[in-house]
Scaffold this motif. Structure first.
Motif, short mmCIF file in Angstrom:
data_model
loop_
_atom_site.label_atom_id
_atom_site.label_comp_id
_atom_site.label_asym_id
_atom_site.label_seq_id
_atom_site.Cartn_x
_atom_site.Cartn_y
_atom_site.Cartn_z
N SER A 116 0.83 -1.20 0.00
CA SER A 116 0.00 0.00 0.00
C SER A 116 0.87 1.26 0.00
CB SER A 116 -0.92 -0.01 1.23
OG SER A 116 -1.65 1.19 1.32
N PHE A 117 1.93 1.22 0.78
CA PHE A 117 2.86 2.35 0.85
C PHE A 117 3.48 2.60 -0.52
CE2 PHE A 117 7.21 3.87 1.31
CZ PHE A 117 7.03 5.04 2.03
N CYS A 118 3.95 1.52 -1.16
CA CYS A 118 4.60 1.68 -2.46
C CYS A 118 3.62 2.19 -3.51
CB CYS A 118 5.19 0.34 -2.91
SG CYS A 118 6.61 -0.21 -1.93
N THR A 119 2.39 1.68 -3.47
CA THR A 119 1.38 2.12 -4.42
C THR A 119 1.12 3.61 -4.28
OG1 THR A 119 0.28 -0.03 -4.44
CG2 THR A 119 -1.03 1.86 -5.13
N SER A 120 1.01 4.07 -3.04
CA SER A 120 0.76 5.49 -2.81
C SER A 120 1.97 6.33 -3.17
CB SER A 120 0.40 5.72 -1.34
OG SER A 120 -0.75 4.99 -0.98
N ALA A 121 3.16 5.87 -2.77
CA ALA A 121 4.37 6.66 -2.96
C ALA A 121 4.69 6.89 -4.43
CB ALA A 121 5.55 5.99 -2.26
N LEU A 122 4.30 5.95 -5.31
CA LEU A 122 4.68 6.02 -6.71
C LEU A 122 3.66 6.72 -7.60
CD1 LEU A 122 6.25 2.48 -7.20
CD2 LEU A 122 7.39 4.64 -6.70
N ARG A 123 2.54 7.16 -7.03
CA ARG A 123 1.56 7.83 -7.88
C ARG A 123 2.03 9.24 -8.22
NH1 ARG A 123 -3.10 7.81 -3.23
NH2 ARG A 123 -1.90 8.97 -1.68
N ARG A 124 1.51 9.74 -9.35
CA ARG A 124 1.93 11.06 -9.82
C ARG A 124 0.73 11.96 -9.99
NH1 ARG A 124 5.66 8.33 -13.42
NH2 ARG A 124 4.31 8.75 -15.20
N LYS A 125 1.01 13.24 -9.99
CA LYS A 125 -0.04 14.24 -10.16
C LYS A 125 -0.29 14.46 -11.65
CE LYS A 125 -1.25 18.82 -8.34
NZ LYS A 125 -2.28 18.33 -7.42
N SER A 126 -1.55 14.60 -12.00
CA SER A 126 -1.89 14.85 -13.40
C SER A 126 -1.32 16.18 -13.84
CB SER A 126 -3.41 14.86 -13.58
OG SER A 126 -3.96 13.62 -13.19
N HIS A 127 -0.84 16.22 -15.07
CA HIS A 127 -0.28 17.46 -15.63
C HIS A 127 -1.38 18.15 -16.42
CE1 HIS A 127 2.81 19.55 -18.47
NE2 HIS A 127 2.18 20.39 -17.70
N LEU A 128 -2.01 19.16 -15.80
CA LEU A 128 -3.07 19.91 -16.46
C LEU A 128 -2.49 21.11 -17.18
CD1 LEU A 128 -5.78 19.84 -13.67
CD2 LEU A 128 -5.63 18.38 -15.67
N ARG A 129 -3.02 21.37 -18.36
CA ARG A 129 -2.55 22.53 -19.13
C ARG A 129 -3.04 23.82 -18.48
NH1 ARG A 129 -4.94 19.37 -22.89
NH2 ARG A 129 -6.55 20.97 -23.22
N SER A 130 -2.39 24.92 -18.85
CA SER A 130 -2.73 26.20 -18.24
C SER A 130 -4.12 26.68 -18.61
CB SER A 130 -1.71 27.26 -18.64
OG SER A 130 -1.75 27.46 -20.05
N ASP A 131 -4.69 26.15 -19.73
CA ASP A 131 -6.01 26.61 -20.13
C ASP A 131 -7.12 25.71 -19.60
OD1 ASP A 131 -5.34 24.43 -21.63
OD2 ASP A 131 -6.17 25.21 -23.52
N GLU A 132 -6.76 24.73 -18.78
CA GLU A 132 -7.76 23.85 -18.20
C GLU A 132 -8.20 24.37 -16.84
OE1 GLU A 132 -6.69 19.45 -19.92
OE2 GLU A 132 -5.53 20.19 -18.23
#
Length: 567
Positions: A20-36
């Motif tokens: 569970s720790f590894c699953t959480s630690a490895l997630r990434r934030k979505s890269h939203l464009r500036s016009d979104e």
């Protein structure tokens, strides 16, 4: 980790705690464009900073008392070659600034700086570790600057004869030591921090106005100092230019490198910039180049006025002008030091609150840090928190003694940002490559980045302890081979907005130089890095992994849209 990593991942009851720790630690934030338009916890910040304010923000964060002190300290060893030290350090910082400029252009809509970039490019745990290392630098640095500012204010007041000698140590100079020196009481430092915190809480326009006025004042004073001193320069004082050899000049560059730190503050103002995609890169690079020009001019004047052997290490500029019978300039220098420290402290507190705001929004810290005042549009709880932490440290402890463990977070953050530039250029393309590699292209690229960093640290150690030049060259050669692999084995795309030139070469050199400088730090700084990393992992394991929400799916208030850049 190679493709779209688990924005959908969340800690679950299935599997062990470790999985569970590894699953959480490895997630990434979505890269939203500036016009979104994307969601956010709390009201958005106000876009009130133009290009001029951003330039002054970067200059205000960088030029402090260092221009009046560090120059003399390094010149005692490097001689007039301290000018070259500042040029070398400035060149190294330009590499970092170019990387920051690209990422600031790619993420113009939100706060977060190095934390946000690493969250998107690498993973959640890396982002939290970057935040922790940066924040310790900021907290200790703010407290230390507040103490210095208190001392300078008292020195400035004591220029009036009827006030000289009436201030006890617990008001400004140093502190009143109690319990055998465990505590060092200083009253003025927390008062100054309180005043600046109130200004920052009141609004970004008000705090920007204070920073602009104070920054303009100190820049004008520095220019006056340069022009006044230029007429007193004796060029014979520049010979020999590097009396202790080139190594002393390089060592001096590792010291003065941190005089440039501060341009990253511009990147953390992304959500409050009027035209972020256009203005942030210009603000970052422009403020750095202007600071470098002022530093070089001050060094040439200082070492030309007085032989480097006779420079005072605590107040070299004031001593140089006093020696020439120009006491009125010494008064201006004292005023400039007060203005410089004030803006450095103000911008430092500003940056800290925006980082806390970013983590509060993402759930890695309690949501109270994400609250933005509905009318003032400032992260009031985050701002009060950082002011209180700095006030307690500055009012009760002699934090100057901790200066040797600083700069770890800065060098770490700069290195990660440089790596983010490379990673974000190829991570979306790597999964489509046809290859018979044993590991994924993404993991292969990250391995090359780690090799570059390791070689930078090894080369730094070999240089520091005068180990065989052959080993140093081998470390450099391996780093070059890793860089070649990064260039040949990956496919790169051009980002929207400002693009850092020479990718992956330039960011790779930036990583190598930063970690090389990391190896020059005090051994206790390395211990601090390891201990704080362990503590941060524990905090993340206990709190962060269960509360983080990189998608913002549970939040209801929207960000203020970043306006389109002017072409």
């Amino acid at each position: 980790m190679g493709g779209s990593t688990s924005a959908a991942f969340s800690p679950s009851s299935s599997g062990s705690f470790f999985s569970s720790f590894c699953t959480s630690a490895l997630r990434r934030k979505s890269h939203l464009r500036s016009d979104e338009v994307h969601t956010n916890h709390g009201e958005g910040l106000v876009r009130g900073l133009g290009l001029f304010e951003l330039l002054l923000l970067g200059i205000g964060a960088s030029i402090g008392a260092g221009i009046f002190v560090v120059t003399g300290t390094v010149a005692r060893d490097a001689g007039p070659g301290v000018t070259i030290s500042f040029i070398l350090a400035g060149a190294a910082c330009v590499l970092n600034a170019l990387c920051y400029a690209e990422l600031a252009s790619r993420f113009p809509a939100v706060v977060g700086g190095a934390y946000l970039y690493s969250y998107t490019a690498f993973n959640e745990l890396t982002a939290f570790l970057v935040f922790a290392q940066l924040m310790l630098d900021y907290h200790i640095g703010a407290a230390s600057i507040a103490r210095s500012l208190a001392s300078y204010w008292v020195s400035l007041l004591e220029l009036f004869p009827f006030l000289k000698g009436i201030f006890p140590s617990w008001i400004g100079h140093g502190g009143l030591e109690v319990f055998g020196g465990i505590l060092s009481i200083n009253i003025l430092a927390p008062i100054l921090l309180l005043i600046l915190t109130v200004i920052l809480c009141y609004g970004v326009k008000e705090s920007s106005a204070v920073n602009s006025y104070m920054t303009l004042l100190k820049v004008i004073i520095v220019i006056i100092v340069i022009l006044s001193g230029a007429f007193e320069v004796d060029v014979s004082n520049w010979s020999p230019f590097a009396p202790s050899g080139f190594k002393a000049v390089v060592t001096g560059a590792t010291v003065v490198f941190f005089a440039y730190v501060g341009f990253d503050a511009v990147a953390n103002s992304a959500e409050e910039s009027k035209r972020p995609q256009r203005d942030l890169p210009i603000g970052i690079i422009g403020s750095l180049l202007l600071c470098a020009l002022l530093y070089v001019c001050v060094c040439l004047v200082l070492t030309g006025m007085v032989p480097y052997k006779f420079l005072d290490e605590d107040a070299p500029l004031a001593q140089a002008f006093n020696a020439k019978g120009m006491q009125y300039v010494s008064v201006l220098i004292s005023i400039g030091a007060v203005a410089g420290l004030t803006t450095t402290l103000l911008v430092g507190l500003y940056v800290q609150s925006r980082l806390y705001l970013g983590l509060g929004r993402d759930g890695l810290l309690p949501s109270v840090f994400a609250i933005v005042h509905p009318t003032r549009h400032t992260p009031i709880h985050s701002q009060i928190w950082v002011g209180c932490v700095a006030g307690i440290l500055g009012g009760l402890f002699n934090v100057h003694s901790l200066s040797h463990i600083l700069s770890v977070g800065t060098l770490t953050g700069y290195s990660v940002v440089s790596a983010c530039v490379i990673t974000l250029r190829w991570k979306d393309l790597a999964s489509g490559q046809v290859s018979s590699r044993y590991i994924s292209p993404w993991h292969e690229g990250v391995t090359c980045l780690l090799v570059v960093g390791f070689c930078g640290f090894a080369a730094g150690l070999f240089y520091r302890f005068n180990v065989s030049i052959v080993l140093l060259l081998i470390a450099v050669l391996i780093a070059i081979l890793a860089g070649v692999a990064l260039h040949v084995r990956q496919i790169y795309e051009n980002p929207p907005g400002f693009a850092c030139p020479g990718v992956p070469l330039l960011p790779m050199v930036s990583i190598f130089v930063n970690i090389f400088l990391f190896a020059q730090l005090h051994e206790e700084a390395w211990i601090r890095f390891v201990v704080l990393s362990i503590i941060s992992i524990v905090i993340y394991a206990v709190y962060g992994q269960y509360n983080a929400d990189p998608t913002g799916s549970e939040q209801t208030i929207i960000y203020r849209r970043a306006p389109a850049s002017d072409e």
